[in-house]
Design a protein around this motif. Sequence first.
Motif, PDB file in Angstrom:
ATOM      1  N   PHE A 146       4.728   7.180   8.433  1.00  0.00           N
ATOM      2  CA  PHE A 146       4.166   8.234   9.285  1.00  0.00           C
ATOM      3  C   PHE A 146       3.719   7.661  10.621  1.00  0.00           C
ATOM      4  O   PHE A 146       3.715   8.346  11.637  1.00  0.00           O
ATOM      5  CB  PHE A 146       2.986   8.897   8.570  1.00  0.00           C
ATOM      6  CG  PHE A 146       2.303   9.961   9.382  1.00  0.00           C
ATOM      7  CD1 PHE A 146       2.863  11.222   9.522  1.00  0.00           C
ATOM      8  CD2 PHE A 146       1.109   9.687  10.029  1.00  0.00           C
ATOM      9  CE1 PHE A 146       2.234  12.195  10.287  1.00  0.00           C
ATOM     10  CE2 PHE A 146       0.473  10.657  10.793  1.00  0.00           C
ATOM     11  CZ  PHE A 146       1.037  11.916  10.910  1.00  0.00           C
ATOM     12  N   TYR A 147       3.357   6.366  10.633  1.00  0.00           N
ATOM     13  CA  TYR A 147       2.828   5.736  11.837  1.00  0.00           C
ATOM     14  C   TYR A 147       3.879   4.932  12.606  1.00  0.00           C
ATOM     15  O   TYR A 147       3.571   4.360  13.645  1.00  0.00           O
ATOM     16  CB  TYR A 147       1.664   4.811  11.465  1.00  0.00           C
ATOM     17  CG  TYR A 147       0.576   5.504  10.679  1.00  0.00           C
ATOM     18  CD1 TYR A 147      -0.365   6.303  11.313  1.00  0.00           C
ATOM     19  CD2 TYR A 147       0.510   5.373   9.300  1.00  0.00           C
ATOM     20  CE1 TYR A 147      -1.360   6.944  10.592  1.00  0.00           C
ATOM     21  CE2 TYR A 147      -0.483   6.010   8.565  1.00  0.00           C
ATOM     22  CZ  TYR A 147      -1.413   6.797   9.218  1.00  0.00           C
ATOM     23  OH  TYR A 147      -2.391   7.435   8.502  1.00  0.00           O
ATOM     24  N   SER A 148       5.121   4.868  12.106  1.00  0.00           N
ATOM     25  CA  SER A 148       6.192   4.087  12.745  1.00  0.00           C
ATOM     26  C   SER A 148       5.728   2.657  13.029  1.00  0.00           C
ATOM     27  O   SER A 148       5.792   2.166  14.157  1.00  0.00           O
ATOM     28  CB  SER A 148       6.653   4.763  14.042  1.00  0.00           C
ATOM     29  OG  SER A 148       7.215   6.023  13.780  1.00  0.00           O
ATOM     30  N   LEU A 149       5.245   1.988  12.014  1.00  0.00           N
ATOM     31  CA  LEU A 149       4.674   0.649  12.169  1.00  0.00           C
ATOM     32  C   LEU A 149       5.757  -0.391  12.439  1.00  0.00           C
ATOM     33  O   LEU A 149       6.839  -0.348  11.849  1.00  0.00           O
ATOM     34  CB  LEU A 149       3.886   0.272  10.912  1.00  0.00           C
ATOM     35  CG  LEU A 149       2.688   1.176  10.597  1.00  0.00           C
ATOM     36  CD1 LEU A 149       2.046   0.774   9.279  1.00  0.00           C
ATOM     37  CD2 LEU A 149       1.667   1.113  11.723  1.00  0.00           C
ATOM     38  N   PRO A 150       5.493  -1.350  13.329  1.00  0.00           N
ATOM     39  CA  PRO A 150       6.485  -2.385  13.661  1.00  0.00           C
ATOM     40  C   PRO A 150       6.624  -3.404  12.538  1.00  0.00           C
ATOM     41  O   PRO A 150       5.650  -3.757  11.874  1.00  0.00           O
ATOM     42  CB  PRO A 150       5.905  -3.029  14.924  1.00  0.00           C
ATOM     43  CG  PRO A 150       4.431  -2.826  14.798  1.00  0.00           C
ATOM     44  CD  PRO A 150       4.258  -1.494  14.122  1.00  0.00           C
ATOM     45  N   ILE A 151       7.849  -3.900  12.359  1.00  0.00           N
ATOM     46  CA  ILE A 151       8.093  -4.926  11.346  1.00  0.00           C
ATOM     47  C   ILE A 151       8.803  -6.147  11.935  1.00  0.00           C
ATOM     48  O   ILE A 151       8.892  -7.182  11.287  1.00  0.00           O
ATOM     49  CB  ILE A 151       8.922  -4.369  10.167  1.00  0.00           C
ATOM     50  CG1 ILE A 151      10.273  -3.857  10.655  1.00  0.00           C
ATOM     51  CG2 ILE A 151       8.161  -3.267   9.447  1.00  0.00           C
ATOM     52  CD1 ILE A 151      11.197  -3.424   9.534  1.00  0.00           C
TER      53      ILE A 151
ATOM     54  N   MET B 297       0.820  -1.213   0.000  1.00  0.00           N
ATOM     55  CA  MET B 297       0.000   0.000   0.000  1.00  0.00           C
ATOM     56  C   MET B 297       0.852   1.262   0.000  1.00  0.00           C
ATOM     57  O   MET B 297       0.331   2.368  -0.141  1.00  0.00           O
ATOM     58  CB  MET B 297      -0.924   0.003   1.226  1.00  0.00           C
ATOM     59  CG  MET B 297      -1.969  -1.102   1.218  1.00  0.00           C
ATOM     60  SD  MET B 297      -2.840  -1.238   2.804  1.00  0.00           S
ATOM     61  CE  MET B 297      -3.609   0.376   2.918  1.00  0.00           C
ATOM     62  N   GLY B 298       2.163   1.091   0.183  1.00  0.00           N
ATOM     63  CA  GLY B 298       3.070   2.229   0.132  1.00  0.00           C
ATOM     64  C   GLY B 298       3.137   3.060   1.392  1.00  0.00           C
ATOM     65  O   GLY B 298       3.566   4.217   1.344  1.00  0.00           O
ATOM     66  N   ILE B 299       2.741   2.485   2.541  1.00  0.00           N
ATOM     67  CA  ILE B 299       2.736   3.277   3.776  1.00  0.00           C
ATOM     68  C   ILE B 299       3.921   2.953   4.687  1.00  0.00           C
ATOM     69  O   ILE B 299       3.997   3.462   5.804  1.00  0.00           O
ATOM     70  CB  ILE B 299       1.420   3.079   4.560  1.00  0.00           C
ATOM     71  CG1 ILE B 299       1.241   1.612   4.967  1.00  0.00           C
ATOM     72  CG2 ILE B 299       0.238   3.559   3.743  1.00  0.00           C
ATOM     73  CD1 ILE B 299       0.003   1.383   5.823  1.00  0.00           C
ATOM     74  N   LEU B 300       4.845   2.118   4.208  1.00  0.00           N
ATOM     75  CA  LEU B 300       6.016   1.778   5.021  1.00  0.00           C
ATOM     76  C   LEU B 300       7.310   2.382   4.485  1.00  0.00           C
ATOM     77  O   LEU B 300       8.307   2.420   5.199  1.00  0.00           O
ATOM     78  CB  LEU B 300       6.182   0.254   5.122  1.00  0.00           C
ATOM     79  CG  LEU B 300       5.102  -0.511   5.865  1.00  0.00           C
ATOM     80  CD1 LEU B 300       5.480  -1.989   5.950  1.00  0.00           C
ATOM     81  CD2 LEU B 300       4.890   0.051   7.259  1.00  0.00           C
ATOM     82  N   GLY B 301       7.296   2.817   3.239  1.00  0.00           N
ATOM     83  CA  GLY B 301       8.514   3.342   2.643  1.00  0.00           C
ATOM     84  C   GLY B 301       8.880   2.590   1.383  1.00  0.00           C
ATOM     85  O   GLY B 301       8.141   1.727   0.910  1.00  0.00           O
TER      86      GLY B 301
END
Length: 217
Positions: free
Chosen positions: A165-170, A88-92
């Motif tokens: 933007f949300y600093s999502l965990p990976i 979705m392109g929200i992680l970079g």
Amino acid sequence: MENISYYDFMDRLIRKDRILYKSKLHRSKRKLKKKQKKNKKMDFSKPGVVNRLVDRVLKYNNSQLPDNLETTLNHILKEVFVMPSLSMGILGDPNKFNTAGDGTCMPTNASPYGKKVCNCKLKPGEHCDCPRLFSDLTASWGWDSYNEQYYYGHTFHGFTACDSFYSLPIHIKCVTAERHNSVTGVYALKELVDLYPEINFYSDILTYKTKKKYYVK
């Protein structure tokens, strides 16, 4: 269609994790009396351990991910959340992916003293060295540098997508409290790269010390 309950699912998750089948009897570890400095982690018991770990990772670069519950949870995190978010392109940018890693204290409610199960007859104030029964097998004493106090429990380490933007965990990892963050960071970074062969990692910001950031390419 087979009916699978919550308990069946949990059995499948934990059946490979050897730590859950270890003996709960071991000798207690006493809390250190020496107070550490503010914003400083616990001192290394073995100087140079980080350099040796890095050399080992580079030497055995083709090693596989550990076969345990934590790896299974990270695979679930990857397939259910990370990869769809990446598409979705929200992680970079997956071709130039930037991450940030840090650890946080996780105190446990388990007793650090354990339960006496031996037949030693002791007077008030006396202690024996016999193994005791502990409910939390991997908990240990660690130093909380922010609150300047010792705590009994674990350290939670996580990698996040810092371009998000949300600093999502990976990637997530939980270790014993006595382990230094820089040691955990080496293990976790190796697991992160092995877990995501689809991603080209460009840099990692390791915020293990207050007001400092370390870039690893």
